[in-house]
Design an enzyme around this catalytic site. Structure first.
Site, PDB file in Angstrom:
ATOM      1  N   GLU A   1       2.433   5.696   7.567  1.00  0.00           N
ATOM      2  CA  GLU A   1       3.807   5.837   7.047  1.00  0.00           C
ATOM      3  C   GLU A   1       4.561   6.911   7.819  1.00  0.00           C
ATOM      4  OE1 GLU A   1       4.556   3.403   5.332  1.00  0.00           O
ATOM      5  OE2 GLU A   1       2.487   2.832   4.920  1.00  0.00           O
TER       6      GLU A   1
ATOM      7  N   GLY B   1       0.828  -1.205   0.000  1.00  0.00           N
ATOM      8  CA  GLY B   1       0.000   0.000   0.000  1.00  0.00           C
ATOM      9  C   GLY B   1       0.860   1.252   0.000  1.00  0.00           C
TER      10      GLY B   1
ATOM     11  N   HIS C   1       5.791   5.692  11.198  1.00  0.00           N
ATOM     12  CA  HIS C   1       6.978   4.846  11.111  1.00  0.00           C
ATOM     13  C   HIS C   1       8.268   5.648  11.300  1.00  0.00           C
ATOM     14  CE1 HIS C   1       5.992   0.734  10.245  1.00  0.00           C
ATOM     15  NE2 HIS C   1       5.314   0.966   9.148  1.00  0.00           N
TER      16      HIS C   1
HETATM   17  N1  0A1 Z   1       6.364  -1.444   5.504  1.00  0.00           N
HETATM   18  C1  0A1 Z   1       5.264  -1.028   4.698  1.00  0.00           C
HETATM   19  C2  0A1 Z   1       4.588  -2.013   3.849  1.00  0.00           C
HETATM   20  C3  0A1 Z   1       5.336  -3.123   3.161  1.00  0.00           C
HETATM   21  C4  0A1 Z   1       4.797  -4.375   3.130  1.00  0.00           C
HETATM   22  C5  0A1 Z   1       5.414  -5.430   2.488  1.00  0.00           C
HETATM   23  C6  0A1 Z   1       6.609  -5.222   1.873  1.00  0.00           C
HETATM   24  O1  0A1 Z   1       7.306  -6.242   1.216  1.00  0.00           O
HETATM   25  C7  0A1 Z   1       6.911  -7.525   1.199  1.00  0.00           C
HETATM   26  C8  0A1 Z   1       7.166  -3.994   1.891  1.00  0.00           C
HETATM   27  C9  0A1 Z   1       6.526  -2.948   2.537  1.00  0.00           C
HETATM   28  C10 0A1 Z   1       4.213  -0.487   5.643  1.00  0.00           C
HETATM   29  O2  0A1 Z   1       3.929  -1.101   6.662  1.00  0.00           O
HETATM   30  O3  0A1 Z   1       3.630   0.519   5.346  1.00  0.00           O
HETATM   31 ZN    ZN Z   2       3.897  -0.302   8.367  1.00  0.00          ZN
END
Ligand code: 0A1
Ligand code: ZN
Length: 853
Positions: free
Chosen positions: A305, A268, A308
């Site tokens: 985001e 997303g 994070h």
């Molecule tokens: N870290 C991001 C989303 C994310 C999900 C899967 C991924 O690779 C398999 C990479 C990024 C978030 O939590 O918004």
């Molecule tokens: Zn995330």
């Protein structure tokens, strides 16, 4: 299982070894070209004092890389001086301190997996989580190796925007046709947070003023055709920044903060430091193109985001087994943000509903894993609803057990102690425990034991003693080994109501053993108990409420979740009763709905949620053997009865809530949903579709037309396509109508595959089509094997293009054990066939293997 399959491999948490070196000053010069991008990376490497010469390092790489040259302390290495070992570049060094320079090329145009640097609409984007950096160059592609980056991007002037993480230091002309930009990120970060963007993008901007008066320049970049749809996300970013300052005292640490919209994206969105990338489906929103739910979603994802930046970026994960450290915590922070920005109760109910519809079945099925697993077949497959949503519930458990104050103290300690580091869920627990010594020692079991605990409750009222006894019993059997697990701390929020609906007491009790009994004295009359208010723990509650008790709770509960849950429970109790006829069921549920028509005027959005039946999937999960055909039959009977009996009330609601407000649209469209069962009212659907000026009303009208198969359906579908064919996310929704198309046939699938909009390269489109069809439980049951085979073939084709997307489409196969025979045997054969596909990816193979185990 026969042994002709590809090699099985597992990665174990216990194999973790901390790096024996430090990396400093990573300088990357990236000369962008669609087919031949050059990466020149230079960094200082310093081995720990405990290391002895010769010093060996293994740099991660992949088949995508073409090595040009390596230099150690400016001296070129001869190919005889390094080796490749299974995509790793192995260097043996004689010094403790080294400057290493590696030059290689990559071909972004062939990167259909969208991991590393790739092209989307002829622009460059990158996506590196979890292990995409190894598709860019040779480096330490693991979350616990952090360094500071300085990135120089060089590109043709036809890519006017050049972005990377951190702050812009310099930009200018490189040659007559090319230009450059230098970005410096002062904060140490791991590779998965690295990002670049280059292309012909437009932007809108604003400023956020931090508490110390310093500004942060905020921008949202998007394709020219989409830029007018970005204001809402920019506003959401400002709100999120303010909220994090107020709630957690966390301030944005960069002078530039950029969001970028991209059409082709695996997830997303992605929290790259100071350069968050968003799937266009999660960032673009105007009333004409996005539904109210999509607006809410955009606000949540933008918040997620941004949050994070502290929970994930400033404090990252030691290894990917600890992914929930950042994801569970950030989902929780996002949920708290949304509960404050939007309705205080609705988001909680939606979250619980999501958890029970998707995470609970997942956690009871073959892919079940602990929130912090000990072994995985593929890192990409840890990005599950267990890591995210159950992880968030665990963070909420801390808050419920410790109270907001205790939780906040523990959280602040965590931030202070681990800032700039790579941490684990144990570190988080320790920070909480240090500030709250009473925190249960058994708490970490929530991270290590998979499966959903069952909480069995029973009450006994003794009128003579005026005493109420509440017994609580927890049990958790490992979903795969079936072994009984250890008891975990389960906070149970509850309230006692008098028969007249007054609240007698509200408390929280934490059950820490297998079984415990609570005794309440001086209870003058038989009370009504409400258990697990606010869904205080992610468990299945087994308590036999009587219909009368549920009615009291529907009328008098003040806790949003518990009120909604009482109605859900009433529906379940009735629908699954053995004694009642379908007509009796319909009458009982309709009786429970009756008082809500008044309530709609008090809190229309919440009332709309109360009047919404759960998805089929939720009810199917409660059935011993899933029977969608009988469930649909029962549902239709009940829904038609409720529609008919309250026709006047629905019509009144429909006409009274015509104003342009999100809450009004919510209740109005529920009214329309029930009216759509009545042929004489179906003209309202077409009328709403024609006259609506917002996407919420258009989208509901279109859905009801398809679900009810009204005669004007085809014309509406055609009209929608013609109007919105240039908006990819809107066409995704159009394809997604198949999710609940009761008339889906193998011929319809042929038409879809031959449609010009069918595109397996774009993850959104692949999910909108194959994912939606896989969720059509009715069609799966009716068509059976040929539909499963069709889905399997599609998944394999997509696997060759993008294995991350393919592996996430297998949900219908995870229900294998619950399928009737002979379908179960036939689907098992289909899965076996997929596993033998010659070039199947690790990601997909790992999921399928676990289904068959
Ligand atoms: N870290 C991001 C989303 C994310 C999900 C899967 C991924 O690779 C398999 C990479 C990024 C978030 O939590 O918004
Ligand atoms: Zn995330």
């Amino acid at each position: 299982m026969p042994f002709s399959y590809k090699n099985d491999h597992q990665i174990y948490r216990s194999d973790y070894q901390a790096p024996h070196f430090k990396v400093h000053n990573y300088e990357l010069t990236i000369t962008l070209d669609p087919t031949q991008t050059q990466i020149a990376g230079k960094f200082e490497l310093q081995f720990n004092d405990t290391c002895q010469a010769p010093f060996e390092i293994k740099l991660h790489g992949s088949n995508e890389l073409v090595l040009t040259q390596i230099f150690i302390d400016e001296k070129p290495l001869d190919p005889s001086e390094y080796i490749f070992d299974n995509n790793h570049l192995v260097l043996i060094l004689s010094q403790k301190n080294n400057v290493i320079e590696i030059i290689n090329t990559i071909d972004p145009s062939s990167n259909t997996a969208l991991s590393g640097i790739y092209l989307s609409n002829e622009m460059f984007f990158s996506d590196c989580e979890p292990q995409g950096f190894r598709n860019i160059t040779y480096f330490f592609d693991r979350p616990d190796v952090m360094t500071n980056y300085r990135v120089k991007l060089i590109a043709d002037k036809k890519y006017p925007v050049l972005l990377s993480n951190g702050n812009l230091i310099e930009e200018g002309e490189y040659s007559q046709t090319a230009h450059y930009a230098i970005w410096e990120d002062p904060f140490f970060k791991p590779t998965y947070l690295f990002a670049i963007v280059a292309g012909d993008l437009e932007y809108i901007e604003d400023t956020h003023i931090r508490p110390d008066g310093k500004p942060v320049r905020l921008r949202v970049y998007a394709d020219k055709k989409d830029i007018h749809r970005c204001q809402f996300s920019l506003d959401s970013l400002k709100k999120a920044m303010k909220w994090d300052e107020e709630r957690f005292n966390l301030v944005c640490d960069l002078d530039y903060y950029n969001l970028v919209a991209v059409d082709d994206f695996n997830s997303g969105a992605m929290e790259n430091k100071g350069l968050n990338l968003f799937n266009t489906s999660c960032i673009l929103a105007t009333p004409e193109t996005a539904t109210d739910n999509e607006f809410n979603f955009v606000e949540a994802v933008v918040g997620h985001e941004y949050f994070h930046n502290w929970t994930g970026n400033r404090i990252t994960c030691q290894d990917w087994f600890n992914l929930s450290l950042k994801e569970g915590l950030t989902v929780f922070r996002e949920q708290e943000f949304i509960s404050q920005e939007q309705h205080p109760g609705i988001r909680r109910i939606e979250d619980v509903n999501f958890l029970r519809t998707y995470q609970f079945p997942y956690d009871q099925g073959p892919l079940s894993h602990a929130v912090r697993p000990d072994a995985v077949g593929s890192i990409e497959n840890i990005y599950t609803t267990t890591t995210y949503e159950k992880g968030a519930e665990i963070i909420r458990l801390y808050q419920t057990i410790l109270g907001k104050e205790g939780f906040d103290k523990g959280f602040q300690r965590y931030i202070k102690e681990f800032d700039g580091m790579a941490a684990t869920v144990d570190d988080f627990y320790q920070a909480m425990k240090s500030e709250n010594p009473r925190l249960f020692d058994s708490f970490p079991l929530w991270y290590s034991q998979r499966g959903t605990p069952i909480l069995k409750a029973a009450t006994h009222y003794d009128a003579d003693k005026k005493e109420l006894r509440l017994s609580l019993k927890q049990s958790l059997y490992d979903p795969i080994s079936k072994a009984l697990q250890n008891p975990m701390p389960i906070p149970v929020k509850y309230a006692l109501f008098s028969q007249k609906g007054e609240i007698l007491l509200e408390e929280t009790f934490t059950l820490t053993t297998h079984e415990q009994c609570l005794v309440f004295h001086n209870i003058e009359e038989l009370p009504v108990i409400s258990l697990l208010r606010d869904f205080s723990a992610p468990v299945v509650l087994d308590y036999d409420y009587s219909l009368a008790e549920l009615k009291t709770l529907i009328a008098y509960e003040t806790d949003y979740f518990a009120k909604w849950e009482a109605l859900q429970n009433l529906v379940i109790k009735v629908v699954f009763s053995q004694e009642l006829s379908k007509t009796q069921m319909a009458h009982l549920i309709a009786d429970a709905f009756e008082p809500l028509f008044e309530f709609a005027y008090q809190d229309p959005a919440f009332c709309a949620l109360l009047l919404t039946f759960a998805d089929d999937g939720y009810y199917l999960g409660l059935m011993e053997t899933e029977n969608i055909l009988s469930l649909r039959h029962t549902r239709e009977k009940i829904e038609t009865h409720i529609a008919t009996r309250f026709k006047e009330e629905w019509l009144k609601l429909y006409h009274d809530f015509q104003d342009d407000h999100v809450d009004s649209r919510a209740i109005k469209n529920i009214a329309l949903q029930f009216l759509s069962f009545l042929p004489e009212c179906q003209a309202l659907i077409t009328e709403q579709y024609k006259t609506a000026t917002n996407m919420t009303d258009i989208s509901w009208a279109l859905k009801y037309a398809v679900w009810q198969d009204i005669p004007q359906k085809e014309a509406m579908i055609q009209d929608y396509y013609e109007k919105y064919q240039d908006y990819s996310t809107l066409i995704d929704r159009w394809f997604g109508l198949q999710e609940r198309n009761p008339h889906l046939t193998m011929e319809t699938l042929d038409k879809i595959v031959n449609h010009p909009g069918f595109n397996r390269q774009n993850p959104n489109r692949a999910r909108a089509i194959v994912g939606a069809i896989g969720r059509n439980r009715y069609a799966l049951a009716k068509i059976g094997t040929p539909l499963y085979q069709w889905i399997a073939n599609e998944i394999l084709i997509i696997d060759a293009i993008n294995s991350v997307t393919a592996a996430r489409l297998i949900t219908p196969f995870t229900k294998l054990a619950r399928l009737p025979n002979p379908l179960q045997t036939e689907v098992t054969a289909i899965i076996n066939g997929m596993m033998k596909a010659p070039n199947i990816s690790n990601n997909l193979f790992d999921q399928l293997k676990r289904i068959l185990q």
